[in-house]
Design an enzyme around this catalytic site. Structure first.
Site, PDB file in Angstrom:
ATOM      1  N   PHE A 149      40.935  35.823  35.542  1.00  0.00           N
ATOM      2  CA  PHE A 149      42.165  36.608  35.377  1.00  0.00           C
ATOM      3  C   PHE A 149      43.046  35.924  34.358  1.00  0.00           C
ATOM      4  O   PHE A 149      43.335  34.729  34.475  1.00  0.00           O
ATOM      5  CB  PHE A 149      42.909  36.752  36.707  1.00  0.00           C
ATOM      6  CG  PHE A 149      44.144  37.611  36.582  1.00  0.00           C
ATOM      7  CD1 PHE A 149      44.043  39.000  36.538  1.00  0.00           C
ATOM      8  CD2 PHE A 149      45.404  37.037  36.475  1.00  0.00           C
ATOM      9  CE1 PHE A 149      45.177  39.794  36.399  1.00  0.00           C
ATOM     10  CE2 PHE A 149      46.545  37.832  36.337  1.00  0.00           C
ATOM     11  CZ  PHE A 149      46.428  39.206  36.295  1.00  0.00           C
ATOM     12  N   ASP A 234      42.779  28.239  30.914  1.00  0.00           N
ATOM     13  CA  ASP A 234      43.931  28.968  31.419  1.00  0.00           C
ATOM     14  C   ASP A 234      44.386  28.257  32.695  1.00  0.00           C
ATOM     15  O   ASP A 234      43.808  28.436  33.764  1.00  0.00           O
ATOM     16  CB  ASP A 234      43.528  30.420  31.694  1.00  0.00           C
ATOM     17  CG  ASP A 234      44.664  31.234  32.289  1.00  0.00           C
ATOM     18  OD1 ASP A 234      45.666  30.639  32.732  1.00  0.00           O
ATOM     19  OD2 ASP A 234      44.542  32.471  32.332  1.00  0.00           O
ATOM     20  N   LYS A 263      53.288  30.285  35.272  1.00  0.00           N
ATOM     21  CA  LYS A 263      53.743  30.331  36.663  1.00  0.00           C
ATOM     22  C   LYS A 263      54.680  29.202  37.138  1.00  0.00           C
ATOM     23  O   LYS A 263      55.871  29.385  37.205  1.00  0.00           O
ATOM     24  CB  LYS A 263      52.543  30.438  37.592  1.00  0.00           C
ATOM     25  CG  LYS A 263      51.856  31.796  37.489  1.00  0.00           C
ATOM     26  CD  LYS A 263      50.906  32.068  38.641  1.00  0.00           C
ATOM     27  CE  LYS A 263      50.546  33.531  38.748  1.00  0.00           C
ATOM     28  NZ  LYS A 263      49.461  33.977  37.885  1.00  0.00           N
TER      29      LYS A 263
END
Ligand code: PLP
Length: 409
Positions: A149, A234, A263
């Site tokens: 993702f 990532d 995040k």
């Protein structure tokens, strides 16, 4: 919408009132838990009725220092009182300070800021392609992994290995190849002279907290070295201490050429970052990329304070210890509860997979007992509490989770 009464647009309402109002005006593009959260304090949040919940979602691994942490609050207040935003055509102090801290504490040499994980990955994809154009005869293909993702922009969904995120939005950009995760032979077979980069998460977060098998990431790194390919990690979810080291790659012997963050970096203030090794970062020259909000003083001052706190208090070591406590507790339920198929995770990023599709019931029963967990799939819940969660809160969450499990089984 022209006719609204004053009482429906202002003032306090119940959780259900807000949900009704949302249903009337908001894009119905997200599946939400029927809770309207009003405020937070440490690991706890409170709904508009004043009920307390232990927040083991933490904005999906984003509220790294929990809610209303003085470090975060003070950084925001002080910077808001000084300078919130200035265009990237000028220099600003917090941006440089955060970049220095990131570079000093990682294997990467340069940083650039944006506003989200997807945007950081977009920048990484552009950078890798520019590099391919300059250093590998125009190679532009990117290999990523199934169940990976990388965000919701067109390029990021194309690189994400989840069909239902992509299909309705065709045509998608070309130049992406998706192979199974944890399958080094499939990865090797997908490499062509056109490959410029491999993009993957050290641990697949959204895809189900899938850990890399032993030696996989190191083998991917070696493949990149042999084939002159960039490794883009990532670390939007795994970075900033989440897995028990400051960066996820440190546990797997796979230093990236490009790393993306978002995040948890600024404790809940929107930020994204891309870091790269010198020869790669040098491919971007003035005019190649930009972002109006990216790295503005408010976001970077907050990011600087959060990252400094994480490093100075050695939170990664704390996370490793607390993650073991959480995992030990969850493993302890396996014998007593046949509905648990697997418990997996690293640091404070854990998941429980069930043998049946009971995640929704378990999640709802958790809410009833004052615990917020994240349902990732019909048979999977994720735990990503603040890095500052206490042992007592972990024990409380474990007790609530087991009670919820009993009720849901
Ligand atoms: C959440 C996430 C993203 C997307 O971040 P946004 O800020 O939602 O764009 C990208 N990669 C990973 C690994 C993520 O967990």
């Amino acid at each position: 919408m022209t006719s609204t009464t004053t009482s429906s647009t202002t003032g306090a309402g119940s959780s259900a009132d807000w949900q009704q109002r949302e249903a009337a005006v908001f894009f119905q593009a997200a599946k939400r838990v029927p809770l309207t959260i009003m405020r937070g304090e440490g690991t706890a949040v409170y709904d508009v009725e004043g009920r307390r919940y232990l927040d083991f979602v933490a904005g999906i691994a984003t509220n790294s220092l929990g809610h209303r942490h003085p470090t975060v609050v003070e950084a925001i207040k002080a910077q808001a009182d000084t300078l919130i935003h200035i265009s990237n055509v000028f220099y600003s102090e917090p941006q440089v300070q955060l970049a220095e801290l990131l570079v000093r504490h990682s294997a990467l040499d340069r940083a650039w800021f944006c506003n989200s994980g997807a945007e950081a990955n977009e920048a990484a994809i552009k950078l890798a392609r520019k590099w391919g154009g300059m250093h590998k005869q125009g190679a532009s293909e990117i290999i990523s992994t199934e169940n990976g993702f990388h965000g919701r922009t067109l390029a990021a969904i194309t690189a994400s290995g989840t069909e239902r995120y992509k299909q309705p939005f065709a045509p998608l950009p070309g130049g992406f190849v998706v192979v199974p995760f944890n399958d080094i032979e499939a990865m090797r077979a997908a490499v062509t002279p056109h490959t410029c980069a491999i993009l993957l998460e050290p641990i697949q977060g959204e895809g189900g907290v899938n850990l890399p098998s032993a030696g996989y990431l190191a083998a991917v790194r070696q493949l990149c070295d042999e084939q002159h390919i960039l490794l883009i990690l990532d670390e939007v979810q795994t970075g900033v201490g989440r897995t028990g080291t400051l960066w996820g790659y440190q546990q797997y012997g796979a230093e990236p050429d490009i790393m993306t963050l978002a995040k948890g970096l600024a404790g809940g203030v929107p930020i994204g970052a891309i870091l790269a090794k010198e020869p790669v970062a040098a491919c971007f020259v003035p005019g190649d990329h930009g972002s109006t909000f990216g790295g503005n003083p408010l976001a970077t001052a907050t990011g600087y304070s959060v990252l400094k706190f994480v490093i100075e208090n050695d939170l990664p070591a704390e996370v490793a210890r607390k993650g073991e406590r959480l995992m030990r507790g969850l493993h302890g339920f396996e014998d007593r509860h046949g509905s648990i198929a697997e418990v997996r995770g690293k640091g404070l990023l854990c998941a429980v997979q069930f043998s049946r599709d009971i995640a929704d019931q378990v999640m709802k029963q958790c809410v009833e007992r004052g615990l917020l967990v994240n349902m990732l799939r019909a048979n999977l819940v994720r735990f990503s509490p603040p890095l500052t969660v206490t042992d007592a809160e972990i024990d409380e969450a474990l007790a609530s989770f087991e009670a919820a499990l009993k009720a849901a089984e």
